[in-house]
Structure formats: structure tokens, C-alpha cells
Design a protein around this motif. Sequence first.
Motif, PDB file in Angstrom:
ATOM      1  N   PHE A   1      27.253 -45.581  -4.555  1.00 12.56           N
ATOM      2  CA  PHE A   1      28.429 -45.935  -4.136  1.00 12.56           C
ATOM      3  C   PHE A   1      28.765 -47.446  -3.849  1.00 12.56           C
ATOM      4  CE2 PHE A   1      27.992 -41.718  -2.664  1.00 12.56           C
ATOM      5  CZ  PHE A   1      29.189 -40.974  -2.969  1.00 12.56           C
ATOM      6  N   GLN A   2      29.820 -47.888  -4.265  1.00 11.30           N
ATOM      7  CA  GLN A   2      30.085 -49.367  -3.861  1.00 11.30           C
ATOM      8  C   GLN A   2      30.511 -49.712  -2.398  1.00 11.30           C
ATOM      9  OE1 GLN A   2      33.387 -50.006  -6.663  1.00 11.30           O
ATOM     10  NE2 GLN A   2      34.345 -51.035  -5.278  1.00 11.30           N
ATOM     11  N   GLU A   3      30.928 -48.621  -1.765  1.00 11.21           N
ATOM     12  CA  GLU A   3      31.576 -48.836  -0.413  1.00 11.21           C
ATOM     13  C   GLU A   3      31.458 -47.506   0.510  1.00 11.21           C
ATOM     14  OE1 GLU A   3      35.930 -50.424   1.529  1.00 11.21           O
ATOM     15  OE2 GLU A   3      35.653 -49.923  -0.469  1.00 11.21           O
ATOM     16  N   VAL A   4      31.129 -47.702   1.626  1.00 13.46           N
ATOM     17  CA  VAL A   4      31.224 -46.592   2.609  1.00 13.46           C
ATOM     18  C   VAL A   4      31.735 -46.981   3.731  1.00 13.46           C
ATOM     19  CG1 VAL A   4      29.835 -44.956   3.766  1.00 13.46           C
ATOM     20  CG2 VAL A   4      28.932 -45.550   1.802  1.00 13.46           C
ATOM     21  N   THR A   5      33.030 -46.417   4.275  1.00 13.00           N
ATOM     22  CA  THR A   5      33.746 -46.584   5.470  1.00 13.00           C
ATOM     23  C   THR A   5      33.907 -45.640   6.207  1.00 13.00           C
ATOM     24  OG1 THR A   5      35.739 -46.278   4.297  1.00 13.00           O
ATOM     25  CG2 THR A   5      34.946 -48.566   4.200  1.00 13.00           C
ATOM     26  N   GLY A   6      34.167 -45.751   7.593  1.00 12.52           N
ATOM     27  CA  GLY A   6      34.351 -44.765   8.551  1.00 12.52           C
ATOM     28  C   GLY A   6      33.137 -44.233   9.300  1.00 12.52           C
ATOM     29  N   LEU A   7      31.978 -44.859   9.336  1.00 10.36           N
ATOM     30  CA  LEU A   7      30.977 -44.617  10.358  1.00 10.36           C
ATOM     31  C   LEU A   7      31.086 -44.654  11.639  1.00 10.36           C
ATOM     32  CD1 LEU A   7      28.042 -45.832   7.801  1.00 10.36           C
ATOM     33  CD2 LEU A   7      28.818 -43.525   8.199  1.00 10.36           C
ATOM     34  N   GLU A   8      31.852 -43.839  12.200  1.00 17.27           N
ATOM     35  CA  GLU A   8      32.366 -44.073  13.510  1.00 17.27           C
ATOM     36  C   GLU A   8      32.298 -42.669  14.524  1.00 17.27           C
ATOM     37  OE1 GLU A   8      36.273 -45.678  12.910  1.00 17.27           O
ATOM     38  OE2 GLU A   8      37.201 -43.769  13.026  1.00 17.27           O
ATOM     39  N   THR A   9      32.073 -42.720  15.864  1.00 18.01           N
ATOM     40  CA  THR A   9      31.994 -41.859  16.642  1.00 18.01           C
ATOM     41  C   THR A   9      32.619 -42.292  17.931  1.00 18.01           C
ATOM     42  OG1 THR A   9      30.787 -40.000  17.768  1.00 18.01           O
ATOM     43  CG2 THR A   9      29.561 -42.052  17.344  1.00 18.01           C
ATOM     44  N   GLU A  10      33.325 -41.228  18.563  1.00 11.13           N
ATOM     45  CA  GLU A  10      33.673 -41.825  20.161  1.00 11.13           C
ATOM     46  C   GLU A  10      33.871 -40.673  21.019  1.00 11.13           C
ATOM     47  OE1 GLU A  10      38.323 -42.264  20.393  1.00 11.13           O
ATOM     48  OE2 GLU A  10      37.911 -42.500  18.320  1.00 11.13           O
ATOM     49  N   VAL A  11      34.021 -41.066  22.143  1.00  7.59           N
ATOM     50  CA  VAL A  11      34.280 -39.738  23.477  1.00  7.59           C
ATOM     51  C   VAL A  11      35.372 -39.878  24.134  1.00  7.59           C
ATOM     52  CG1 VAL A  11      33.300 -39.232  25.528  1.00  7.59           C
ATOM     53  CG2 VAL A  11      31.662 -39.843  23.459  1.00  7.59           C
ATOM     54  N   THR A  12      36.217 -38.788  24.174  1.00  6.67           N
ATOM     55  CA  THR A  12      37.148 -39.077  24.944  1.00  6.67           C
ATOM     56  C   THR A  12      37.138 -38.882  26.355  1.00  6.67           C
ATOM     57  OG1 THR A  12      38.462 -37.807  22.941  1.00  6.67           O
ATOM     58  CG2 THR A  12      39.694 -37.854  25.110  1.00  6.67           C
ATOM     59  N   PRO A  13      37.427 -39.924  27.114  1.00  8.78           N
ATOM     60  CA  PRO A  13      37.283 -39.978  28.531  1.00  8.78           C
ATOM     61  C   PRO A  13      38.052 -38.909  29.442  1.00  8.78           C
ATOM     62  CG  PRO A  13      38.437 -41.836  28.056  1.00  8.78           C
ATOM     63  CD  PRO A  13      38.302 -41.125  26.968  1.00  8.78           C
ATOM     64  N   ILE A  14      37.512 -38.390  30.359  1.00  7.12           N
ATOM     65  CA  ILE A  14      38.080 -37.173  31.293  1.00  7.12           C
ATOM     66  C   ILE A  14      38.482 -38.183  32.545  1.00  7.12           C
ATOM     67  CG2 ILE A  14      37.920 -35.274  32.536  1.00  7.12           C
ATOM     68  CD1 ILE A  14      35.967 -34.299  30.456  1.00  7.12           C
ATOM     69  N   GLU A  15      39.808 -38.273  32.815  1.00  3.85           N
ATOM     70  CA  GLU A  15      39.933 -38.958  34.235  1.00  3.85           C
ATOM     71  C   GLU A  15      40.314 -37.917  35.487  1.00  3.85           C
ATOM     72  OE1 GLU A  15      43.313 -41.635  33.687  1.00  3.85           O
ATOM     73  OE2 GLU A  15      42.350 -42.656  32.126  1.00  3.85           O
ATOM     74  N   TYR A  16      39.716 -37.926  36.398  1.00  8.77           N
ATOM     75  CA  TYR A  16      39.732 -36.957  37.664  1.00  8.77           C
ATOM     76  C   TYR A  16      40.043 -37.841  39.082  1.00  8.77           C
ATOM     77  CZ  TYR A  16      38.348 -33.492  41.352  1.00  8.77           C
ATOM     78  OH  TYR A  16      38.400 -32.853  41.962  1.00  8.77           O
ATOM     79  N   ARG A  17      40.697 -37.356  39.748  1.00  5.38           N
ATOM     80  CA  ARG A  17      41.281 -37.804  41.124  1.00  5.38           C
ATOM     81  C   ARG A  17      41.187 -36.780  41.985  1.00  5.38           C
ATOM     82  NH1 ARG A  17      44.958 -39.050  44.715  1.00  5.38           N
ATOM     83  NH2 ARG A  17      44.316 -40.913  46.145  1.00  5.38           N
ATOM     84  N   HIS A  18      40.331 -36.425  42.909  1.00  2.32           N
ATOM     85  CA  HIS A  18      40.416 -35.462  43.911  1.00  2.32           C
ATOM     86  C   HIS A  18      41.236 -35.662  44.883  1.00  2.32           C
ATOM     87  CE1 HIS A  18      37.760 -37.551  46.711  1.00  2.32           C
ATOM     88  NE2 HIS A  18      36.913 -37.611  45.725  1.00  2.32           N
ATOM     89  N   GLY A  19      41.954 -34.834  45.779  1.00  2.00           N
ATOM     90  CA  GLY A  19      43.184 -34.974  46.304  1.00  2.00           C
ATOM     91  C   GLY A  19      42.891 -35.940  47.670  1.00  2.00           C
ATOM     92  N   ASP A  20      41.811 -36.020  48.182  1.00  2.00           N
ATOM     93  CA  ASP A  20      41.634 -36.520  49.383  1.00  2.00           C
ATOM     94  C   ASP A  20      40.863 -38.066  49.271  1.00  2.00           C
ATOM     95  OD1 ASP A  20      39.151 -35.801  48.927  1.00  2.00           O
ATOM     96  OD2 ASP A  20      38.555 -35.060  51.070  1.00  2.00           O
TER      97      ASP A  20
END
Length: 150
Positions: free
Chosen positions: A29-48
Motif C-alpha cells: 500500500f502507498q497509504e494507510v490512514t485511520g489507525l485510531e481508537t478512543e473511549v467514550t467517557p461516562i459522567e456520573y454525579r451522585h445526589g449528595d
Amino acid sequence: MAGEKQNSTWPLPKFYFSVTGLPGGPVSFQEVTGLETEVTPIEYRHGDSKSFYPIKMPGLGKVGNVTMRKGIFVNDASLWNWFNQIKMNTIARVTVVVNLLDETGAPKMVWTLNNAFPIKVTGTDLKSEGNEVAVESVDIAFETMTVSAP
């Protein structure tokens, strides 16, 4: 400066790489693009909670698609043949390995795309006035990616 010890650690150039694991044998191949990974963060806040900011923690991971481009050669329809193997519920999944090589040809960074299959193959554009090389591309979907530095 003269007489000082020079640092011999340099970043690897990105032009010397190989791709293995595709049906039909090794493909250059002459080009390879898109070697990426990510994590979607979870947001949490408890009531007190006295803080007005949520706690963040890692959630589900996701990967994008990888695009690979190569020249079109006579009697080479390997990408199209692989794409034609995709049928409903029968997918030709493979493990694709992208190696970034050093000057001796030894892999120094390795991206392994697990359960990969083609989702799009694009032929070249044709122009009677052009003098460029005919190039085709393949978009590959995969489930997980592992990165290693052997």
C-alpha cells in the motif's frame, strides 16, 4: 557541538511500512490512514455530592475505519475479490497487521486489526489528460485494535 555525544534516538519515518493478513497474499500500500481508537467517557454525579462537577470514568471503547490506498496492477483484483466475499451473515473476517519498520525492515510498531472486513472499495478516477498512477482504496471495518512495540 563538536566533541559532544550525540543522541542516537530518532523518531521512525512513516514511509517504510508493510501490511499483512489480507486475502491473496501480501499487498503493498502507498497509504494507510485511520489507525485510531478512543473511549467514550461516562459522567456520573451522585445526589449528595458537594462538588458541582461530575466524576468521569472510561466507558465503551470504539474504533474507526482504516483506509488503505494502493496502485492498480495488471491482473490484481484482490481487494475486489475480498469485498465480493461479503454476503449476508457470511463475512470473510481476517486479522490485518500494519507494521511500521526500521531501516533494517524489522517491525518497531505494530497495529493489529482484529476481525477486519472490507466495507468499501473505491476504484481510481479516470482522466484522459492526467499522468498520475491509477490508485484504488479500501475501507476496512474492524472490532478491536491492539498496538505493540516489539
